[in-house]
Design a protein around this motif. Structure first.
Motif, mmCIF file in Angstrom:
data_model
loop_
_atom_site.group_PDB
_atom_site.id
_atom_site.type_symbol
_atom_site.label_atom_id
_atom_site.label_comp_id
_atom_site.label_asym_id
_atom_site.label_seq_id
_atom_site.Cartn_x
_atom_site.Cartn_y
_atom_site.Cartn_z
ATOM 1 N N UNK A 128 -75.227 66.254 100.458
ATOM 2 C CA UNK A 128 -74.213 66.531 99.454
ATOM 3 C C UNK A 128 -74.506 66.412 98.080
ATOM 4 N N UNK A 129 -74.356 67.302 97.376
ATOM 5 C CA UNK A 129 -74.719 67.176 95.744
ATOM 6 C C UNK A 129 -73.656 67.694 94.853
ATOM 7 N N UNK A 130 -73.761 67.389 93.617
ATOM 8 C CA UNK A 130 -72.978 67.553 92.528
ATOM 9 C C UNK A 130 -72.920 66.731 91.379
ATOM 10 N N UNK A 131 -72.415 66.965 90.417
ATOM 11 C CA UNK A 131 -72.064 68.400 90.001
ATOM 12 C C UNK A 131 -73.290 69.005 89.592
ATOM 13 N N UNK A 132 -73.134 70.396 90.270
ATOM 14 C CA UNK A 132 -74.284 71.321 89.908
ATOM 15 C C UNK A 132 -74.409 71.871 88.522
ATOM 16 N N UNK A 133 -75.556 72.149 88.040
ATOM 17 C CA UNK A 133 -75.531 72.536 86.551
ATOM 18 C C UNK A 133 -74.654 73.818 86.364
ATOM 19 N N UNK A 134 -74.065 73.900 85.067
ATOM 20 C CA UNK A 134 -73.340 75.175 84.608
ATOM 21 C C UNK A 134 -74.204 76.170 83.877
ATOM 22 N N UNK A 135 -75.471 75.579 83.350
ATOM 23 C CA UNK A 135 -76.072 76.242 82.715
ATOM 24 C C UNK A 135 -77.576 76.726 83.053
ATOM 25 N N UNK A 136 -77.490 77.016 84.473
ATOM 26 C CA UNK A 136 -78.618 77.263 85.255
ATOM 27 C C UNK A 136 -78.343 78.498 86.453
ATOM 28 N N UNK A 137 -79.264 79.158 86.764
ATOM 29 C CA UNK A 137 -79.026 80.139 87.846
ATOM 30 C C UNK A 137 -79.678 79.911 89.138
ATOM 31 N N UNK A 138 -80.659 78.750 89.090
ATOM 32 C CA UNK A 138 -81.263 78.199 90.278
ATOM 33 C C UNK A 138 -81.654 76.977 89.839
ATOM 34 N N UNK A 139 -82.097 76.362 91.176
ATOM 35 C CA UNK A 139 -82.629 74.936 91.155
ATOM 36 C C UNK A 139 -83.864 74.848 91.775
ATOM 37 N N UNK A 140 -85.048 74.118 91.504
ATOM 38 C CA UNK A 140 -86.296 74.025 92.290
ATOM 39 C C UNK A 140 -86.500 72.757 92.872
ATOM 40 N N UNK A 141 -86.523 72.750 94.307
ATOM 41 C CA UNK A 141 -86.775 71.512 94.786
ATOM 42 C C UNK A 141 -88.080 71.525 95.587
ATOM 43 N N UNK A 142 -89.018 70.919 94.667
ATOM 44 C CA UNK A 142 -90.420 70.781 95.154
ATOM 45 C C UNK A 142 -90.495 69.722 96.521
ATOM 46 N N UNK A 143 -91.009 70.258 97.496
ATOM 47 C CA UNK A 143 -90.999 69.515 98.825
ATOM 48 C C UNK A 143 -92.350 69.190 99.285
ATOM 49 N N UNK A 144 -92.603 68.002 99.800
ATOM 50 C CA UNK A 144 -93.995 67.667 100.467
ATOM 51 C C UNK A 144 -93.620 67.619 102.205
ATOM 52 N N UNK A 145 -94.203 68.101 102.850
ATOM 53 C CA UNK A 145 -93.867 67.913 104.424
ATOM 54 C C UNK A 145 -95.437 67.392 104.940
ATOM 55 N N UNK A 146 -95.196 66.417 105.887
ATOM 56 C CA UNK A 146 -96.305 65.509 106.327
ATOM 57 C C UNK A 146 -96.389 65.732 107.844
ATOM 58 N N UNK A 147 -97.391 65.765 108.376
ATOM 59 C CA UNK A 147 -97.639 66.022 109.847
ATOM 60 C C UNK A 147 -97.914 64.581 110.518
ATOM 61 N N UNK A 148 -98.024 64.500 111.812
ATOM 62 C CA UNK A 148 -98.336 63.412 112.447
ATOM 63 C C UNK A 148 -100.034 63.172 112.391
ATOM 64 N N UNK A 149 -100.643 64.260 112.062
ATOM 65 C CA UNK A 149 -102.082 64.079 112.110
ATOM 66 C C UNK A 149 -102.603 63.846 110.664
ATOM 67 N N UNK A 150 -101.624 63.362 109.825
ATOM 68 C CA UNK A 150 -101.688 63.064 108.428
ATOM 69 C C UNK A 150 -101.968 64.365 107.611
ATOM 70 N N UNK A 151 -101.671 65.556 108.036
ATOM 71 C CA UNK A 151 -101.916 66.867 106.930
ATOM 72 C C UNK A 151 -100.716 66.551 106.190
ATOM 73 N N UNK A 152 -100.879 66.929 105.094
ATOM 74 C CA UNK A 152 -99.588 67.107 103.972
ATOM 75 C C UNK A 152 -99.893 68.617 103.501
ATOM 76 N N UNK A 153 -98.654 69.155 103.555
ATOM 77 C CA UNK A 153 -98.282 70.627 102.950
ATOM 78 C C UNK A 153 -97.263 70.395 101.823
ATOM 79 N N UNK A 154 -97.815 70.646 100.674
ATOM 80 C CA UNK A 154 -97.087 70.721 99.538
ATOM 81 C C UNK A 154 -96.408 72.045 99.095
ATOM 82 N N UNK A 155 -95.152 72.047 99.429
ATOM 83 C CA UNK A 155 -94.387 73.179 98.940
ATOM 84 C C UNK A 155 -93.769 73.105 97.727
#
Length: 244
Positions: A128-155
């Motif tokens: 749950x988030x807020x308040x969302x910005x009023x001066x933007x059209x989108x928001x980018x959430x850079x994400x890192x996913x880690x696997x059980x074999x220690x592989x890391x995927x950087x989105x």
């Protein structure tokens, strides 16, 4: 010759099905439950598919944009996962809804207590988030996913105008305009999230419905392709009878 032509048509049809259905599973993504209106509050679902056949997803790190800090970030408790919310001091305080914000959530990290997201499955991580910005059209959430074999995927790659989609695109939330009655965001979604958190239910309950929706789309495409193959077969059969 005609049989081989049918085989080629079938191969093309199968490739079309795979090409149309795979994007639904391909990347980590973010979608609001309801709407995500500028200046309002919303519940965001970070959808995480497991793209590996021999490893589970055991950790997820979602970075929140510092150019549009959010005053409120509350992850929903999830069975099988521990969560950590990291706050950081802002380089420059910002004012939101009459209040000055000097620090904001910079990252939310989920770590699996058990098996995590196993091969062939996905999971949604609600926040749950807020308040969302009023001066933007989108928001980018850079994400890192880690696997059980220690592989890391950087989105973390951002989409460039006119360019092809990057290999590891960052999740992007598109914001809608505030409604004319002055209300912002999706209060119904926020209330649903609060009730869900209080009852201890997790986002896993939503997975079957999401799966069914994706399956329906794929089956629809399969039906179209089968119809195309049938028409092609009928044309070739007609030509065979004419030749005979």
């Amino acid at each position: 010759m005609k049989a081989s032509r049918l085989a080629v048509i079938g191969a093309v049809a199968a490739a079309a099905v795979v090409g149309l259905s795979s994007p639904a599973f391909a990347h980590v993504s973010v979608q609001p439950e309801g709407s995500a209106a500028k200046g309002g509050y919303a519940v965001l679902d970070f959808k995480v598919p497991n793209e590996r056949d021999n490893a589970s997803t055991t950790k997820l790190e979602v970075n929140f944009p510092s150019d549009h800090p959010l005053a409120s970030v509350m992850p929903e408790p999830m069975a099988g996962w521990s969560v950590k919310v990291t706050k950081s001091k802002l380089a420059k305080p910002v004012e939101a809804h009459g209040e000055q914000i000097t620090e904001a959530v910079s990252k939310v990290t989920w770590t699996a207590d058990g098996k995590g997201i196993e091969p062939g499955y996905f999971e949604k991580f609600p926040v749950s988030v807020g308040a969302l910005p009023e001066d933007a059209d989108d928001m980018v959430f850079k994400t890192i996913q880690t696997y059980s074999d220690n592989e890391v995927v950087r989105w973390i790659e951002e989409q460039k105008d006119g360019a092809q989609e990057p290999e590891n695109p960052a999740p992007v939330l598109t914001l809608s305009a505030a409604s004319e009655d002055g209300h912002h965001g999706s209060s119904a979604a926020a209330e649903t999230s609060a009730k869900t958190a209080s009852t201890g239910k997790t986002a896993a309950a939503a997975a079957p419905a999401d799966n069914s929706d994706t399956t329906a789309r794929v089956l629809g495409v399969v039906g179209i392709v089968v119809g195309v193959v049938g028409v092609a077969y009928g044309v070739l059969a007609g030509r065979r009878r004419t030749t005979a």
